[in-house]
Design an enzyme around this catalytic site. Structure first.
Site, mmCIF file in Angstrom:
data_model
loop_
_atom_site.group_PDB
_atom_site.id
_atom_site.type_symbol
_atom_site.label_atom_id
_atom_site.label_comp_id
_atom_site.label_asym_id
_atom_site.label_seq_id
_atom_site.Cartn_x
_atom_site.Cartn_y
_atom_site.Cartn_z
ATOM 1 N N ALA A 1 3.164 0.157 -2.408
ATOM 2 C CA ALA A 1 2.599 -0.029 -3.746
ATOM 3 C C ALA A 1 3.556 0.518 -4.796
ATOM 4 O O ALA A 1 3.730 -0.066 -5.870
ATOM 5 C CB ALA A 1 1.252 0.679 -3.847
ATOM 6 N N VAL B 1 0.853 -1.184 0.000
ATOM 7 C CA VAL B 1 0.000 0.000 0.000
ATOM 8 C C VAL B 1 0.891 1.237 0.000
ATOM 9 O O VAL B 1 1.922 1.266 0.689
ATOM 10 C CB VAL B 1 -0.889 0.023 1.267
ATOM 11 C CG1 VAL B 1 -1.819 1.233 1.260
ATOM 12 C CG2 VAL B 1 -1.684 -1.255 1.399
ATOM 13 N N SER B 2 0.514 2.264 -0.750
ATOM 14 C CA SER B 2 1.197 3.564 -0.739
ATOM 15 C C SER B 2 2.675 3.411 -1.133
ATOM 16 O O SER B 2 2.940 2.946 -2.236
ATOM 17 C CB SER B 2 1.004 4.211 0.634
ATOM 18 O OG SER B 2 1.444 5.528 0.634
ATOM 19 N N SER B 3 3.614 3.736 -0.248
ATOM 20 C CA SER B 3 5.027 3.556 -0.617
ATOM 21 C C SER B 3 5.294 2.084 -0.961
ATOM 22 O O SER B 3 6.100 1.773 -1.851
ATOM 23 C CB SER B 3 5.949 4.013 0.528
ATOM 24 O OG SER B 3 7.284 4.041 0.107
ATOM 25 N N HIS C 1 -6.693 8.132 0.245
ATOM 26 C CA HIS C 1 -5.422 7.403 0.152
ATOM 27 C C HIS C 1 -5.418 6.144 1.018
ATOM 28 O O HIS C 1 -4.898 5.115 0.630
ATOM 29 C CB HIS C 1 -4.272 8.333 0.564
ATOM 30 C CG HIS C 1 -2.925 7.740 0.331
ATOM 31 N ND1 HIS C 1 -2.496 7.347 -0.929
ATOM 32 C CD2 HIS C 1 -1.916 7.427 1.189
ATOM 33 C CE1 HIS C 1 -1.275 6.848 -0.824
ATOM 34 N NE2 HIS C 1 -0.904 6.875 0.435
#
Ligand SMILES: *[C@@H]1O[C@H](CO)[C@@H](O)[C@H](O)[C@H]1NC(C)=O
Ligand SMILES: *[C@@H]1O[C@H](CO)[C@@H](O)[C@H](O)[C@H]1NC(C)=O
Length: 315
Positions: free
Chosen positions: A137, A133-135, A279
């Site tokens: 991802a 997820v996020s970084s 987010h």
């Protein structure tokens, strides 16, 4: 603190998150290596790599999803790498090193963890997957682009396209952990062929088989703009040869208000639009496991099998 009710729960597994401190191969940025190995494993277990988000940790990723429980249930190993960049605990997704095959950076450290684990546990080198997820991802997309020979598939939640965080108009050698605000805000847009060139530069000369890609993004993402979802879809569609728009659209899957778009008949690219989601997106472990077929006992999905007409050649 006493937790008396714990004694009432059946102790199903003694396995826990472990830190590997022995030398495990090239790790130029000193990424930390944590691993979850279930007590019971099949002969050649698959491996799932789950890099954490910014300000996260291996422990937080381990506790923050069902992957460890599912690993015990289905018999695979989970690697939880931890960022060495202590200022923000983000992954380096900007440097030439991390974005290039065997050139160094965080991505090489993570791939060394994979290689060590394959060797140590007789892992199935054709069933190595990444999700985050996020970084995490963003790092997932970096791993797929720079190491298409290592990963069979990846699934990214609220990320950005491969190479999007590299500083524009600058030599990015040694530029670790750069925050590209233009990319974050959705101002980095390219044509499909340009993204394809960026991804292909991750492993110059590689013409082999390419991993499957699954992408999830909320339309109200306030940190990494939803524009990045469309840009990532364009790039991977071009690399995988599945341009021309989705061949299938399914509403309200896996959650109400989310839509799944499938690109190409073979399903090599799946993109989920999460309507109204910010987010902080909800991880869909079961949908990811299904894409990787990690919850199957037969009919596994393996590196080199199927796909949009690319020969399974490992360089
Ligand atoms: C970028 O910088 C690296 C390290 O400073 C150097 O070796 C390389 O030649 C540079 N590349 C370009 C294209 O300027
Ligand atoms: C794997 O999980 C998916 C999603 O939960 C489910 O639809 C599918 O039937 C499962 N497959 C097997 C073989 O258990």
């Amino acid at each position: 603190m006493r937790l008396p009710w714990l004694t009432l729960l059946p102790l199903t597994s003694a396995a826990s998150l472990q830190r590997i401190t022995t030398s495990f191969g090239p790790n130029p940025t000193n990424a930390l290596f944590y691993i979850y190995v279930p007590d019971t494993l099949p002969a050649n277990p698959a491996i799932l790599v789950n890099p954490h988000w910014c300000h996260g940790s291996a422990e937080a990723a381990f506790r923050g999803s069902q992957y460890a429980n599912l690993a015990s249930k289905h018999g695979f190993i989970v690697i939880y790498p931890q960022s060495p960049h202590t200022a923000d605990s983000c992954w380096d997704v900007s440097s030439r090193e991390t974005l290039t095959h065997e050139a160094g950076g965080d991505s090489l450290g993570i791939v060394s963890m994979v290689r060590w684990t394959l060797n140590k546990y007789s892992g199935d080198s054709k069933r190595v997957f990444a999700t985050g997820v996020s970084s995490g991802a963003m790092m997932t997309q970096v791993l797929l682009g720079a190491y298409p020979d290592v990963f069979a598939a990846g699934s990214a939640f609220s990320g950005v396209p491969f190479g999007c965080f590299a500083p524009t108009g600058r030599n990015n050698s040694g530029v670790y952990g750069y925050w590209n605000d233009d990319c974050a805000k959705g101002r980095v847009k390219k044509e499909a062929e340009e993204w394809k060139a960026v991804i292909k530069a991750g492993y110059p000369g590689y013409e082999g088989w390419r991993p499957k890609v699954q992408l999830f993004h909320g339309t109200k993402d306030e940190i990494l703009d939803f524009v990045n979802h469309g840009e990532a879809v364009k790039g991977w569609a071009a690399v995988l040869g599945v341009e021309g728009g989705p061949v299938k659209e399914t509403r309200d899957t896996p959650l109400k208000g989310w839509t799944r778009f499938v690109y190409g008949e073979a399903g090599w690219l799946e993109a989920f639009t999460a309507e109204g989601v910010p987010h902080d997106i909800r991880v869909q472990e079961n949908t990811v496991l299904e894409f990787f077929r990690l919850n199957y006992t037969e009919g596994y999905f393996s590196w080199g099998e199927g796909g949009p007409g690319v020969k399974p050649v490992r360089v």
